[in-house]
Write an enzyme that holds these catalytic residues in place. Sequence first.
Site, PDB file in Angstrom:
ATOM      1  N   ARG A   1      -3.870  -3.032   1.988  1.00 37.55           N
ATOM      2  CA  ARG A   1      -4.952  -2.210   1.417  1.00 37.55           C
ATOM      3  C   ARG A   1      -4.497  -0.875   0.876  1.00 37.55           C
ATOM      4  O   ARG A   1      -4.860  -0.481  -0.238  1.00 37.55           O
ATOM      5  CB  ARG A   1      -6.028  -1.905   2.469  1.00 37.55           C
ATOM      6  CG  ARG A   1      -7.047  -2.958   2.678  1.00 37.55           C
ATOM      7  CD  ARG A   1      -7.420  -2.973   4.142  1.00 37.55           C
ATOM      8  NE  ARG A   1      -6.271  -3.400   4.893  1.00 37.55           N
ATOM      9  CZ  ARG A   1      -5.980  -4.678   5.108  1.00 37.55           C
ATOM     10  NH1 ARG A   1      -6.808  -5.598   4.740  1.00 37.55           N
ATOM     11  NH2 ARG A   1      -4.869  -5.041   5.731  1.00 37.55           N
ATOM     12  N   THR A   2      -3.759  -0.140   1.680  1.00 43.84           N
ATOM     13  CA  THR A   2      -3.460   1.244   1.297  1.00 43.84           C
ATOM     14  C   THR A   2      -2.628   1.267   0.022  1.00 43.84           C
ATOM     15  O   THR A   2      -2.945   1.992  -0.928  1.00 43.84           O
ATOM     16  CB  THR A   2      -2.743   1.982   2.449  1.00 43.84           C
ATOM     17  OG1 THR A   2      -3.476   1.751   3.653  1.00 43.84           O
ATOM     18  CG2 THR A   2      -2.658   3.466   2.185  1.00 43.84           C
TER      19      THR A   2
ATOM     20  N   LYS B   1      21.244   1.276   2.655  1.00 39.59           N
ATOM     21  CA  LYS B   1      22.687   1.610   2.584  1.00 39.59           C
ATOM     22  C   LYS B   1      22.970   2.923   3.295  1.00 39.59           C
ATOM     23  O   LYS B   1      24.083   3.432   3.262  1.00 39.59           O
ATOM     24  CB  LYS B   1      23.124   1.747   1.120  1.00 39.59           C
ATOM     25  CG  LYS B   1      22.875   0.551   0.248  1.00 39.59           C
ATOM     26  CD  LYS B   1      23.305   0.880  -1.186  1.00 39.59           C
ATOM     27  CE  LYS B   1      22.609   0.016  -2.204  1.00 39.59           C
ATOM     28  NZ  LYS B   1      22.696   0.573  -3.564  1.00 39.59           N
TER      29      LYS B   1
ATOM     30  N   ARG C   1       4.229   5.867   3.025  1.00 40.41           N
ATOM     31  CA  ARG C   1       4.002   5.377   4.396  1.00 40.41           C
ATOM     32  C   ARG C   1       5.368   5.235   5.065  1.00 40.41           C
ATOM     33  O   ARG C   1       6.299   4.691   4.469  1.00 40.41           O
ATOM     34  CB  ARG C   1       3.281   4.031   4.387  1.00 40.41           C
ATOM     35  CG  ARG C   1       3.210   3.396   5.768  1.00 40.41           C
ATOM     36  CD  ARG C   1       2.324   2.185   5.804  1.00 40.41           C
ATOM     37  NE  ARG C   1       0.915   2.565   5.722  1.00 40.41           N
ATOM     38  CZ  ARG C   1      -0.087   1.709   5.865  1.00 40.41           C
ATOM     39  NH1 ARG C   1       0.165   0.439   6.110  1.00 40.41           N
ATOM     40  NH2 ARG C   1      -1.337   2.121   5.771  1.00 40.41           N
TER      41      ARG C   1
ATOM     42  N   HIS D   1      -3.530   8.869   9.542  1.00 41.90           N
ATOM     43  CA  HIS D   1      -3.755   8.074   8.328  1.00 41.90           C
ATOM     44  C   HIS D   1      -4.920   8.747   7.578  1.00 41.90           C
ATOM     45  O   HIS D   1      -6.039   8.237   7.534  1.00 41.90           O
ATOM     46  CB  HIS D   1      -4.096   6.638   8.718  1.00 41.90           C
ATOM     47  CG  HIS D   1      -4.024   5.643   7.591  1.00 41.90           C
ATOM     48  ND1 HIS D   1      -3.941   6.007   6.256  1.00 41.90           N
ATOM     49  CD2 HIS D   1      -4.019   4.283   7.613  1.00 41.90           C
ATOM     50  CE1 HIS D   1      -3.903   4.903   5.520  1.00 41.90           C
ATOM     51  NE2 HIS D   1      -3.937   3.847   6.312  1.00 41.90           N
TER      52      HIS D   1
HETATM   53  N1   CP Z   1      -6.096   0.119   6.644  1.00 41.77           N
HETATM   54  C1   CP Z   1      -4.800   0.017   6.338  1.00 41.77           C
HETATM   55  O1   CP Z   1      -4.032   0.999   6.429  1.00 41.77           O
HETATM   56  O2   CP Z   1      -4.418  -1.212   5.892  1.00 41.77           O
HETATM   57  P1   CP Z   1      -2.967  -1.590   5.383  1.00 41.77           P
HETATM   58  O3   CP Z   1      -2.021  -1.444   6.553  1.00 41.77           O
HETATM   59  O4   CP Z   1      -3.060  -2.997   4.872  1.00 41.77           O
HETATM   60  O5   CP Z   1      -2.600  -0.618   4.295  1.00 41.77           O
END
Ligand code: CP
Length: 262
Positions: free
Chosen positions: A10-11, A39, A60, A88
């Site tokens: 999603r993110t 590496k 991320r 998050h």
């Molecule tokens: N909600 C969320 O962070 O989903 P993903 O890990 O799929 O990005």
Amino acid sequence: ATLFFEPSTRTRLSFETAVNRLGGRVIGFSDASTTSSSKGETLKDTIKMVSNYVDLIIMRHHLEGAARYATEVTETPVINAGDGANQHPSQTMLDLYSILKTQGTLHNLTITMVGDLKYGRTVHSLLMAMKYFNPTFRFVACEELRMPREYIEFCRRQGINFEEHTDFSREVIDSTDILYMTRVQRERFFNEEDYLRLKDSYILTLEKLKNAKQDLCIMHPLPRVNEISVAVDDDPRACYFKQVRNGRYIRMALIMKMLGIE
Ligand code: CP
């Protein structure tokens, strides 16, 4: 640039969709093992290098504080798309928007967070953001996955009402406005045995929702594993797929804000 050192559906896709819909273009990776970090290139060098290519970095990473660290080594704006078990924040923006859309307000709500409150970064960010809106929290988790002490202390300092429960009881559910379910974060466990023992501690079923409020909002950041029965998906109170759509709008807004676009 979308730099995803950890898996995401999603993110990453919603940020990329947001960029595309705003008329921008995206570069990036979703599998760090195909990059030069495998590496031995440091995070610092990766960030400094990518900064030469783009106007905005969305990152991320498994290390807590990684996005904040990135902001210290580049002038290019950085959005934290999740840093380990820490935070998050863009998920929280879409969660706030989803709550506002379903409840008509963010104020004075009873919010029950269920599942992996230790490693679930979405609940940490949401808890902190809600401090402006006089929430009452119920934290439902087994002993090993309780809300970490720093967030409990945060609630105390902010004068936020909260209760901790190990029982996912009807009593708790029936007086809740927002039911925020979370997945047990397998990837943060040190051993598989513990994960298998804890993963199905709390499962939301239609039976459990029998006397829940009619305007209850059932949320989940997704991915779901087993913590919400699929039968709940058709209940009008299930909001988790609407949350996903709201993520697109919120991330478009965030990108515009970060780039100073009116
Ligand atoms: N909600 C969320 O962070 O989903 P993903 O890990 O799929 O990005």
